[in-house]
Design an enzyme around this catalytic site. Sequence first.
Site, PDB file in Angstrom:
ATOM      1  N   HIS A  49       0.882  -1.158   0.000  1.00 19.81           N
ATOM      2  CA  HIS A  49       0.000   0.000   0.000  1.00 19.81           C
ATOM      3  C   HIS A  49       0.929   1.220   0.000  1.00 19.81           C
ATOM      4  O   HIS A  49       2.078   1.125   0.451  1.00 19.81           O
ATOM      5  CB  HIS A  49      -0.883   0.025   1.249  1.00 19.81           C
ATOM      6  CG  HIS A  49      -1.880  -1.096   1.266  1.00 19.81           C
ATOM      7  ND1 HIS A  49      -1.929  -2.027   2.273  1.00 19.81           N
ATOM      8  CD2 HIS A  49      -2.856  -1.423   0.389  1.00 19.81           C
ATOM      9  CE1 HIS A  49      -2.905  -2.889   2.002  1.00 19.81           C
ATOM     10  NE2 HIS A  49      -3.474  -2.554   0.869  1.00 19.81           N
ATOM     11  N   ASP A  52       2.380   1.692   3.284  1.00 21.05           N
ATOM     12  CA  ASP A  52       3.346   0.671   3.723  1.00 21.05           C
ATOM     13  C   ASP A  52       4.740   1.122   3.284  1.00 21.05           C
ATOM     14  O   ASP A  52       5.725   0.918   3.991  1.00 21.05           O
ATOM     15  CB  ASP A  52       3.089  -0.688   3.041  1.00 21.05           C
ATOM     16  CG  ASP A  52       1.780  -1.351   3.463  1.00 21.05           C
ATOM     17  OD1 ASP A  52       1.451  -1.288   4.655  1.00 21.05           O
ATOM     18  OD2 ASP A  52       1.120  -1.933   2.579  1.00 21.05           O
TER      19      ASP A  52
HETATM   20  C1  XUL Z   1      -9.069  -6.379   0.906  1.00 26.23           C
HETATM   21  C2  XUL Z   1      -7.891  -6.765   0.168  1.00 26.23           C
HETATM   22  C3  XUL Z   1      -6.765  -5.806   0.178  1.00 26.23           C
HETATM   23  C4  XUL Z   1      -6.168  -5.575  -1.141  1.00 26.23           C
HETATM   24  C5  XUL Z   1      -5.021  -4.622  -1.173  1.00 26.23           C
HETATM   25  O1  XUL Z   1     -10.035  -7.337   0.996  1.00 26.23           O
HETATM   26  O2  XUL Z   1      -7.839  -7.842  -0.378  1.00 26.23           O
HETATM   27  O3  XUL Z   1      -5.791  -6.292   1.041  1.00 26.23           O
HETATM   28  O4  XUL Z   1      -5.679  -6.784  -1.640  1.00 26.23           O
HETATM   29  O5  XUL Z   1      -5.404  -3.354  -0.920  1.00 26.23           O
END
Ligand code: XUL
Length: 344
Positions: A49, A52
């Site tokens: 992210h 992150d």
């Molecule tokens: C949410 C999910 C997230 C995404 C990344 O359900 O899967 O972790 O993969 O933002």
Amino acid sequence: MPGQYRFSFGPWNLHEGADPFGPPVRPTVAFAEKLGLYKRLGFDAVQFHDDDAVPELEELAPEEVAAKAGAMKSMLDGEGLVAEFVAPRLWEDPRGIDGGFTANDPACRRWAMDRFKRCVDIAHALDTRLTVLWLAREGTYIRESKNAIDAYEQLLEAINEILEYDRHVEVAIEPKPNEPMDLAYVPTIGHALALAERTVDSSRVGGLIETAHALLAGLDPSDEMAFALSMGKLWSVHLNDQNGLKFDQDKTFGAANLRAAYNQVRVLELADYAGTERFVGLDVKAMRTQPAGAAHKHLANSRAIFLKLVDKFRSFPIDFERQCIADHDYEELEMAVIRHLLGE
Ligand code: XUL
Ligand code: MN
């Protein structure tokens, strides 16, 4: 020669075990320590992210964000790792409470767009073109609170703006039908790829399919993957498992439905996904009961199960399969699949 699979996971997959009903049960693992685990567990790439990669990025000036992203790239280099993608985390900020790109407040929509651009800058600094859009709060708790037709136009405009902001960026939409919202926009890969086709450069918009998300939509993950693969648009996967229509469980790959896991591996093999050089991503959670020192096993186990299922696919008696199909004897074929998975 089939291609070699390369694996990724996100730092959030090594977590403290909090759930909506209880606090953390394990100490936080420092980011540097997490990075040290990747190679040991057989992984080559990190899913990020934006925050992150650059914690508290909302508090930082653009030059500070760039410096911190550069420092993260050096840390990755030091571990021999690469970034797979960067995803804007729009769902934790108060300005994302009503969704970002589809928020009713125009100031929130502007914030979401700006945050997505910062995310693209970070992806650039980490040397990846790929961004992932999990549209967490782009949806509604009650239908009457938004005009869904306008919402799809807003999503299209946001993706177009990002494609124009950076000439190389790729956007993979990760569909999910619900949670945290009652109903989310873009619930399936069909929705995602239809939207992709309407963008100013559809060649740079594809999909990431998560097993659990497809199951929550009542769909078969391997057929969802097949749809994206048939369009050359499966740019990542989030393999995990899910025991029925519940909250998003993110269980170890294959742990709830081994046959369905086999079929996901089978479709990736049929398409030579490894040859596309895209990563096999995992998005799995450790059980809350795991002790701190053993809260990484779900990752190595998911990878090991994936590779065992690759072996199962490659060792399946293909002539027998062809004969069953020619005879229309699918009962015999089903038994052969079960026998093979049972190791007979
Ligand atoms: C949410 C999910 C997230 C995404 C990344 O359900 O899967 O972790 O993969 O933002
Ligand atoms: Mn995911």
